[in-house]
Design a protein around this motif. Structure first.
Motif, PDB file in Angstrom:
ATOM      1  N   LYS A 138       0.822  -1.202   0.000  1.00 52.37           N
ATOM      2  CA  LYS A 138       0.000   0.000   0.000  1.00 52.37           C
ATOM      3  C   LYS A 138       0.861   1.260   0.000  1.00 52.37           C
ATOM      4  N   GLU A 139       1.959   1.215   0.751  1.00 52.02           N
ATOM      5  CA  GLU A 139       2.858   2.372   0.723  1.00 52.02           C
ATOM      6  C   GLU A 139       3.353   2.630  -0.701  1.00 52.02           C
ATOM      7  N   TYR A 162       0.699   4.167  -2.823  1.00 52.04           N
ATOM      8  CA  TYR A 162       0.511   5.606  -2.662  1.00 52.04           C
ATOM      9  C   TYR A 162       1.647   6.370  -3.305  1.00 52.04           C
ATOM     10  N   ALA A 169      -4.815   9.528  -7.278  1.00 57.19           N
ATOM     11  CA  ALA A 169      -4.499   9.468  -5.852  1.00 57.19           C
ATOM     12  C   ALA A 169      -5.774   9.393  -5.025  1.00 57.19           C
ATOM     13  N   VAL A 207      -6.956   6.283  -2.516  1.00 54.17           N
ATOM     14  CA  VAL A 207      -7.270   6.425  -1.092  1.00 54.17           C
ATOM     15  C   VAL A 207      -8.683   5.943  -0.817  1.00 54.17           C
ATOM     16  N   PRO A 238       3.025   9.353   1.690  1.00 54.03           N
ATOM     17  CA  PRO A 238       2.310   8.078   1.646  1.00 54.03           C
ATOM     18  C   PRO A 238       1.863   7.614   3.025  1.00 54.03           C
ATOM     19  N   MET A 255      -1.140   9.455   4.007  1.00 52.52           N
ATOM     20  CA  MET A 255      -2.285   8.924   3.275  1.00 52.52           C
ATOM     21  C   MET A 255      -2.733   7.610   3.879  1.00 52.52           C
ATOM     22  N   SER A 256      -1.776   6.767   4.306  1.00 50.55           N
ATOM     23  CA  SER A 256      -2.114   5.488   4.925  1.00 50.55           C
ATOM     24  C   SER A 256      -2.961   5.707   6.160  1.00 50.55           C
ATOM     25  N   THR A 270      -6.339   6.677   5.337  1.00 47.78           N
ATOM     26  CA  THR A 270      -7.075   5.516   4.849  1.00 47.78           C
ATOM     27  C   THR A 270      -7.630   4.696   6.005  1.00 47.78           C
TER      28      THR A 270
END
Lengths: 122, 769
Positions: free
Chosen positions: B383-384, B387, B401, B405, B492, B495-496, B499
């Motif tokens: 996932k990293e 992103y 992007a 997400v 990232p 963003m994680s 998420t």
């Protein structure tokens, strides 16, 4: 002199097609006779007409002395006539058999294999 | 709910079943080990090519190519295949059709391996179709159920149509490149990109990939394919077959990728598919269906990432393929265990299974965490990277992007729903007696989940061996990939965290979200699935309609169509070959020649005008005599004699037959048929014009001279026509004799049958009205 024969062939083809489009199978058969004869004449004309002597080689010669008619179309037509006879005879037998089985020689009434759709059916 | 559960009293396993299951286990295991042994050589000197000639005249070889990309996919197919086969062996134990199942699965495995290892376009396509057929058989395995049959047919039709498009695309590509071999094709990027056919090729290949990988608007077959037994879903519809489209695009990336059209199409289609499928997944209460929709999400994300030129995006895609295969196969098998032990997959009927199924719970949690992207699982690394890749793409379209997400947040929610919800909370009364599954069932998902954890903790194991070479092969240039758990605090990671927060929120609000989505669905006019039914129905109606009009069963209309088409084609040919500029040659004919032609002319006319058959026969006789005279006057006495004989013979035959046909006393009772006459005249005119055009050309006939010169020395005959018939073209004459013989036999058979009329005239007339 070919043009006159070409005209005659056209008439034969037209008459043959007209007869074949009739629903009466005997007419169809007559049309087939006209069409196969017309086809023979087409081959004949395509080999060019000549009033010259038949393609024969005189005794004692290796080749014809004077120009002779084209032999190849004649051979083809001979074959075609005989095969046409086979085809016509078989068709005639079919017509007779059809009449015996179905009681009609009207092709519009021969709907056993592909029956007309019933109303409301796709 | 379908339950293909066969626990309880199990009949003893037969020999056939044992042999099949052993073969099915040994084959993928062997392939896996072989491919693992190739990791080193591939990294050193890729690609490895080997093969045999197949259709040499077409330049088609049955060859295989192994580079980083095909190695990765090959390992997934055989590795996951081994564990799925093991799982299926226990899952379907005692099923009466288990041998058939193993055969289908074996066929599929073979097709899939061939597809990912194929070394040229044709081989790839052949194996592509094998996977389509095998998947049809597997989805329809529970063939007593109408829904399974429908889903199977739907999957077959959609993927087969895509397959046809793909075939067209691959053939065009092969034509443009001048070779079907991947080695040459992949090196022809500039040639293909600048070619006028680039866009058609791209569109056709994309249709193939999008149908196979269930992208919008072709997505609906995949959730329906869940009619298959769970091991099939775990294998085909998560780990392998649906990734065939992804593989295809990755394989084609070096030659077709990178253009504006490629980037934009893949980004948009992938993003839209991911977002919509994620929303649809939230609606599902069936665990298997929810997983199926997340598969569509994953495929959308993969497609989206392939639409990028950044190596980090490609690396993200490749890593995610691995991550997804592990956790999705594991979760499907977990759902299968729940189904197997409790008899239901409905989320609302499940709860508190953690104590009853502790091992399954651990597996589900591990796979679910990987799916949600928690550290230290491989899913987190994936996932990293995703992103990072999304941000790399997002320099241009920012929606990539956002889509990533959003889709991932919903994936977190679904992961929690599938992996956690059945296991916590209160145990329903009905499920009190549930017991843990046998080791044979949980060993496979356990291995899958453990792989996700192992590679998460030690990503170096796969970074250089599998992911790196695959990225290199996809990009067509040397790339090195480093996979790390901890990247430091960067965008990232932010963003994680976003998420997770969104995902947890969606998980807690899921019942409300589901109710809301169902409320919206009520207002929508139709979904893709009902549209599909409607389209299929329309197609059938169209077929019925055109059959009714083309196959109407009326002889004279068929004939009219044949004559009309023939005449139009002749005219068209005439016009193309120089039009109607033809000289008419009215050279003088002698009187007797005129008379012969007039006889033919008159005979034909009388034949169409008369109403009595006898007159028609007589007029045709006259025509025959006329034709014989024409033959005679123009140097063909042999033909004339034959014509006269045959004509007479046949007319006598007809005349003799007439008395058998009492209805035939009148031949043309219908009167003048104007349309028929028009058609007849136009056919006749066309034929005449064609002959005139032919006569315009000079006659160049070397055969004429040849026969004239060779008749005596070679065939010892003086009648050239006869020599041709019996010597030079004797085989034709033999064929002619055979034709006459066959006609005679046929006619005799027809006439000897003495049967009563099966259907009388009255009956057929009644039928018509």
């Amino acid at each position: 002199m070919e043009s006159a024969l070409v005209l005659v062939i056209g008439v034969m083809v037209a008459a043959g097609v007209y007869l074949m489009l009739a629903s009466n199978l005997l007419c169809y058969l007559f049309g087939l006779i006209l069409l196969s004869n017309a086809a023979n004449l087409v081959i004949f004309v395509a080999g060019r007409l000549t009033r010259a002597v038949p393609p024969l080689i005189p005794k004692g010669q290796e080749a014809p002395l004077e120009p002779v008619a084209n032999a190849l179309p004649q051979a083809m037509i001979l074959t075609a006539i005989v095969i046409g006879f086979g085809l016509l005879a078989f068709t005639l037998a079919l017509v007779v058999a059809c009449y015996r089985e179905l009681g009609t020689i009207d092709s519009d009434h021969m709907r056993l294999a592909e029956p007309p759709p019933k109303r409301g059916e796709h | 709910m379908d339950t293909e559960v066969h626990s309880g009293d199990q009949p003893p396993t037969g020999w056939g079943e044992r042999i099949w299951s052993l073969a099915l286990l040994a084959f993928p295991l062997g392939v896996t080990l072989w491919l693992l042994s190739l990791i080193g050589p591939v990294r050193e000197h890729a690609p490895l090519v080997f093969g045999v000639s197949w259709v040499p005249s077409l330049g088609v070889e049955l060859n295989f190519l192994i580079d980083g990309l095909s190695l990765l996919f090959g390992l997934l197919v055989s590795g996951v295949g081994f564990f799925v086969a093991l799982y299926a062996k226990f899952y379907l134990r005692g099923h009466p059709l288990i041998q058939r199942f193993f055969f289908y699965l074996f066929l599929f495995m073979l097709g899939m391996l061939g597809l990912v290892l194929a070394g040229n376009l044709i081989t790839l396509f052949v194996f592509w179709e094998i996977t389509t057929i095998a998947s049809y058989l597997l989805i329809g395995f529970n063939h007593e159920k109408a829904s399974a049959r429908r889903s199977a047919l739907q999957a077959l039709l959609i993927t087969a149509v895509g397959g046809l498009a793909l075939l067209a695309g691959l053939l065009l590509l092969g034509m443009v490149v001048g070779s079907y071999n991947f080695v040459e094709v992949l090196a022809a990027r500039d040639k293909v990109h600048s070619h006028a056919l680039y866009l058609p090729i791209l569109i056709l290949v994309l249709i193939g990939a999008f149908t196979k990988s269930a992208q919008l608007p072709f997505h609906f077959w995949l959730p329906n394919a869940m009619a298959a037994p769970t091991p099939v879903s775990a294998y085909l519809h998560s780990a392998t077959m649906v990734k065939a489209g992804i593989y295809l695009l990755a394989r084609m990336y070096p030659v077709l990728g990178g253009s504006e059209a490629w980037l934009l199409t893949l980004n948009i289609v992938g993003a839209v598919t991911a977002v919509i499928a994620a929303i649809l997944a939230m609606r599902q209460t069936d665990l298997k269906l929810a997983l199926a929709y997340t598969t569509v999400v994953a495929l959308g994300i993969l497609i989206m990432f392939l639409g990028s030129e950044a190596s980090v995006a490609i690396a993200a895609a490749i890593t995610f393929i691995l991550v997804h295969s592990f956790y999705k196969a594991a979760l499907f098998m977990v759902v299968g265990i729940i189904d197997h032990q409790t008899g239901t997959r409905e989320i609302t009927a499940l709860g508190g299974l953690g104590k009853r199924l502790p091992i399954t719970f651990v597996i589900a949690a591990a796979a679910g965490f990987s799916m949600a992207g928690f550290p230290p699982f491989l899913g987190f690394i994936g996932k990293e990277l995703k992103y990072e890749g999304a941000l790399a793409i997002a320099e241009e379209p920012t929606f990539v992007a956002w889509a990533a997400v959003f889709a991932n947040a919903l994936m977190v929610a679904i992961a929690a729903t599938v992996a956690l919800r059945p296991f916590w909370g209160r145990l329903p009364e009905k499920l009190q007696s549930v017991r843990e599954a046998s080791p044979g069932l949980w060993i496979s998902p356990l291995v899958m989940a453990l792989l996700g954890l192992t590679f998460g903790l030690a990503p170096a194991l796969i970074a250089d061996t599998l992911v790196g070479p695959a990225v290199t092969a996809t990009m067509g240039r040397e790339e090195s990939v480093s996979l790390k758990l901890w990247h430091g605090i960067n965008l990232p990671l932010v963003m994680s965290i976003t998420t997770f927060a969104l995902g947890v929120l969606a998980f807690y609000l899921q019942p409300q979200i589901r109710a809301f989505l169902n409320w919206i669905a009520k207002w929508l006019p139709a979904n893709s699935d009902t549209q599909w039914d409607r389209g299929l129905d329309l197609f059938k109606r169209g077929a019925a309609l055109h059959t009714r009009h083309l196959q109407h069963g009326i002889l004279k209309h068929y004939l009219a169509a044949v004559f009309a088409v023939a005449s139009v084609l002749l005219l068209w040919g005439l016009m193309r070959s120089g039009g109607f500029d033809m000289a008419v040659n009215w050279e003088r004919l002698t009187v007797k020649e005129w008379a012969a032609m007039a006889l033919v002319f008159a005979g034909s006319l009388v034949a169409i005008c008369t109403r009595t058959p006898l007159t028609a026969i007589c007029s045709l006789g006259g025509m025959g005599v006329g034709i014989a005279l024409i033959f005679l006057f123009f140097g063909a006495p042999d033909v004339a004699i034959t014509q006269l004989l045959v004509e007479t013979l046949f007319l006598v035959l007809i005349a003799l037959t007439l008395h058998r046909l009492p209805h035939a006393t009148e031949v043309s009772g219908t009167g003048f048929r104007f349309v028929d006459a028009l058609l007849a005249v136009s056919v006749g005119t066309t034929v005449s014009l064609t002959i005139l055009a032919v006569l315009q050309q000079p006659l160049i006939s070397p055969t004429k001279e040849y026969f004239e010169l060779a008749a005596v020395p070679e065939a010892f005959g003086r009648n050239i026509v006869n020599v041709i018939l019996v010597d030079f073209r004797a085989l034709d004459t033999f064929g002619e004799v055979v034709v006459v013989l066959v006609a005679a036999v046929g006619a005799a058979a027809l006439l000897r049958r003495k049967l009563k009329p099966r259907v009388s005239l009255a009956d057929t007339k009644k039928e018509q009205t």
